[in-house]
Design a protein around this motif. Structure first.
Motif, PDB file in Angstrom:
ATOM      1  N   LEU A  10     -35.941 -41.471  69.772  1.00  0.00           N
ATOM      2  CA  LEU A  10     -34.980 -40.554  70.380  1.00  0.00           C
ATOM      3  C   LEU A  10     -35.537 -39.968  71.675  1.00  0.00           C
ATOM      4  N   GLU A  11     -36.819 -39.667  71.683  1.00  0.00           N
ATOM      5  CA  GLU A  11     -37.449 -39.143  72.896  1.00  0.00           C
ATOM      6  C   GLU A  11     -37.422 -40.191  74.010  1.00  0.00           C
ATOM      7  N   ALA A  12     -37.746 -41.437  73.667  1.00  0.00           N
ATOM      8  CA  ALA A  12     -37.750 -42.515  74.661  1.00  0.00           C
ATOM      9  C   ALA A  12     -36.348 -42.752  75.216  1.00  0.00           C
ATOM     10  N   ALA A  13     -35.361 -42.802  74.337  1.00  0.00           N
ATOM     11  CA  ALA A  13     -33.981 -43.016  74.782  1.00  0.00           C
ATOM     12  C   ALA A  13     -33.505 -41.842  75.640  1.00  0.00           C
ATOM     13  N   GLY A  14     -33.867 -40.639  75.249  1.00  0.00           N
ATOM     14  CA  GLY A  14     -33.486 -39.460  76.011  1.00  0.00           C
ATOM     15  C   GLY A  14     -34.138 -39.408  77.388  1.00  0.00           C
ATOM     16  N   ALA A  15     -35.311 -40.049  77.500  1.00  0.00           N
ATOM     17  CA  ALA A  15     -36.019 -40.085  78.786  1.00  0.00           C
ATOM     18  C   ALA A  15     -35.520 -41.213  79.682  1.00  0.00           C
ATOM     19  N   GLY A  16     -34.603 -42.030  79.170  1.00  0.00           N
ATOM     20  CA  GLY A  16     -33.999 -43.059  80.002  1.00  0.00           C
ATOM     21  C   GLY A  16     -34.362 -44.490  79.666  1.00  0.00           C
ATOM     22  N   ALA A  17     -35.048 -44.719  78.550  1.00  0.00           N
ATOM     23  CA  ALA A  17     -35.384 -46.092  78.160  1.00  0.00           C
ATOM     24  C   ALA A  17     -34.107 -46.886  77.891  1.00  0.00           C
ATOM     25  N   ASP A  18     -34.052 -48.113  78.399  1.00  0.00           N
ATOM     26  CA  ASP A  18     -32.906 -48.989  78.163  1.00  0.00           C
ATOM     27  C   ASP A  18     -33.004 -49.700  76.819  1.00  0.00           C
ATOM     28  N   ILE A  19     -34.258 -49.966  76.403  1.00  0.00           N
ATOM     29  CA  ILE A  19     -34.515 -50.681  75.153  1.00  0.00           C
ATOM     30  C   ILE A  19     -35.553 -49.897  74.355  1.00  0.00           C
ATOM     31  N   VAL A  20     -35.278 -49.694  73.087  1.00  0.00           N
ATOM     32  CA  VAL A  20     -36.209 -49.025  72.187  1.00  0.00           C
ATOM     33  C   VAL A  20     -36.621 -50.031  71.123  1.00  0.00           C
ATOM     34  N   LEU A  21     -37.931 -50.282  71.018  1.00  0.00           N
ATOM     35  CA  LEU A  21     -38.479 -51.203  70.026  1.00  0.00           C
ATOM     36  C   LEU A  21     -38.999 -50.385  68.860  1.00  0.00           C
ATOM     37  N   LEU A  22     -38.374 -50.521  67.716  1.00  0.00           N
ATOM     38  CA  LEU A  22     -38.827 -49.858  66.500  1.00  0.00           C
ATOM     39  C   LEU A  22     -39.782 -50.809  65.797  1.00  0.00           C
ATOM     40  N   GLN A  36     -29.736 -43.229  64.225  1.00  0.00           N
ATOM     41  CA  GLN A  36     -29.903 -41.986  64.975  1.00  0.00           C
ATOM     42  C   GLN A  36     -29.913 -42.249  66.476  1.00  0.00           C
ATOM     43  N   VAL A  37     -30.616 -43.295  66.882  1.00  0.00           N
ATOM     44  CA  VAL A  37     -30.676 -43.640  68.310  1.00  0.00           C
ATOM     45  C   VAL A  37     -29.292 -44.020  68.819  1.00  0.00           C
ATOM     46  N   LYS A  38     -28.593 -44.871  68.098  1.00  0.00           N
ATOM     47  CA  LYS A  38     -27.261 -45.319  68.527  1.00  0.00           C
ATOM     48  C   LYS A  38     -26.260 -44.164  68.559  1.00  0.00           C
ATOM     49  N   ALA A  39     -26.385 -43.213  67.628  1.00  0.00           N
ATOM     50  CA  ALA A  39     -25.469 -42.073  67.612  1.00  0.00           C
ATOM     51  C   ALA A  39     -25.682 -41.188  68.843  1.00  0.00           C
ATOM     52  N   ALA A  40     -26.940 -41.007  69.218  1.00  0.00           N
ATOM     53  CA  ALA A  40     -27.252 -40.136  70.350  1.00  0.00           C
ATOM     54  C   ALA A  40     -27.167 -40.853  71.694  1.00  0.00           C
ATOM     55  N   HIS A  41     -27.449 -42.161  71.688  1.00  0.00           N
ATOM     56  CA  HIS A  41     -27.502 -42.944  72.934  1.00  0.00           C
ATOM     57  C   HIS A  41     -26.896 -44.326  72.685  1.00  0.00           C
ATOM     58  N   PRO A  42     -25.572 -44.437  72.644  1.00  0.00           N
ATOM     59  CA  PRO A  42     -24.908 -45.700  72.282  1.00  0.00           C
ATOM     60  C   PRO A  42     -25.244 -46.885  73.181  1.00  0.00           C
ATOM     61  N   GLY A  43     -25.624 -46.645  74.428  1.00  0.00           N
ATOM     62  CA  GLY A  43     -25.900 -47.743  75.346  1.00  0.00           C
ATOM     63  C   GLY A  43     -27.296 -48.313  75.258  1.00  0.00           C
ATOM     64  N   VAL A  44     -28.152 -47.703  74.462  1.00  0.00           N
ATOM     65  CA  VAL A  44     -29.534 -48.163  74.336  1.00  0.00           C
ATOM     66  C   VAL A  44     -29.589 -49.369  73.405  1.00  0.00           C
ATOM     67  N   THR A  45     -30.349 -50.377  73.812  1.00  0.00           N
ATOM     68  CA  THR A  45     -30.572 -51.551  72.965  1.00  0.00           C
ATOM     69  C   THR A  45     -31.682 -51.224  71.975  1.00  0.00           C
ATOM     70  N   VAL A  46     -31.447 -51.476  70.695  1.00  0.00           N
ATOM     71  CA  VAL A  46     -32.423 -51.205  69.648  1.00  0.00           C
ATOM     72  C   VAL A  46     -32.959 -52.531  69.129  1.00  0.00           C
ATOM     73  N   GLU A  47     -34.288 -52.663  69.177  1.00  0.00           N
ATOM     74  CA  GLU A  47     -34.954 -53.889  68.735  1.00  0.00           C
ATOM     75  C   GLU A  47     -35.827 -53.571  67.528  1.00  0.00           C
ATOM     76  N   ALA A  48     -35.804 -54.445  66.537  1.00  0.00           N
ATOM     77  CA  ALA A  48     -36.647 -54.321  65.350  1.00  0.00           C
ATOM     78  C   ALA A  48     -37.773 -55.339  65.449  1.00  0.00           C
ATOM     79  N   SER A  49     -38.972 -54.915  65.076  1.00  0.00           N
ATOM     80  CA  SER A  49     -40.119 -55.805  65.150  1.00  0.00           C
ATOM     81  C   SER A  49     -41.178 -55.336  64.157  1.00  0.00           C
ATOM     82  N   GLY A  50     -42.075 -56.242  63.823  1.00  0.00           N
ATOM     83  CA  GLY A  50     -43.197 -55.890  62.965  1.00  0.00           C
ATOM     84  C   GLY A  50     -42.958 -56.245  61.516  1.00  0.00           C
ATOM     85  N   GLY A  51     -43.655 -57.238  61.041  1.00  0.00           N
ATOM     86  CA  GLY A  51     -43.531 -57.634  59.642  1.00  0.00           C
ATOM     87  C   GLY A  51     -42.306 -58.468  59.330  1.00  0.00           C
ATOM     88  N   VAL A  52     -41.635 -58.950  60.347  1.00  0.00           N
ATOM     89  CA  VAL A  52     -40.428 -59.749  60.127  1.00  0.00           C
ATOM     90  C   VAL A  52     -40.819 -61.219  60.014  1.00  0.00           C
TER      91      VAL A  52
END
Length: 86
Positions: A10-22, A36-52
């Motif tokens: 949420l902090e990264a998206a609020g600071a202007g990040a276009d993509i957030v890698l969880l 939570q990220v999509k609710a607060a910042h719908p235009g941010v791309t959310v990426e899942a990584s780690g252990g997939v």
């Protein structure tokens, strides 16, 4: 921006990040953070990584996840020994 929890994302998206890698979140926590990220910042791309891996991939898919990265495709790929002789 690589984030390890919802607050960081949420902090990264609020600071202007276009993509957030969880990264390295268990699936349930991942989906909660992504929502939570999509609710607060719908235009941010959310990426899942780690252990997939292929067997766990369905657990990481969801309506708030835009991209899933699978490191196993590169760091766990078997080697191929070949030669090209002209």
């Amino acid at each position: 921006v690589e984030c390890s929890n919802a607050a960081e994302a949420l902090e990264a998206a609020g600071a202007g990040a276009d993509i957030v890698l969880l990264d390295n979140l268990p699936p349930q926590e991942l989906h909660s953070a992504a929502a939570q990220v999509k609710a607060a910042h719908p235009g941010v791309t959310v990426e899942a990584s780690g252990g997939v891996v292929l067997g766990t991939l369905p657990q990481f898919l969801g309506p708030c996840i835009d991209v899933v990265s699978m490191g196993c495709l590169t760091h766990s790929a078997p080697a191929l020994d070949f030669a090209l002789r002209v």
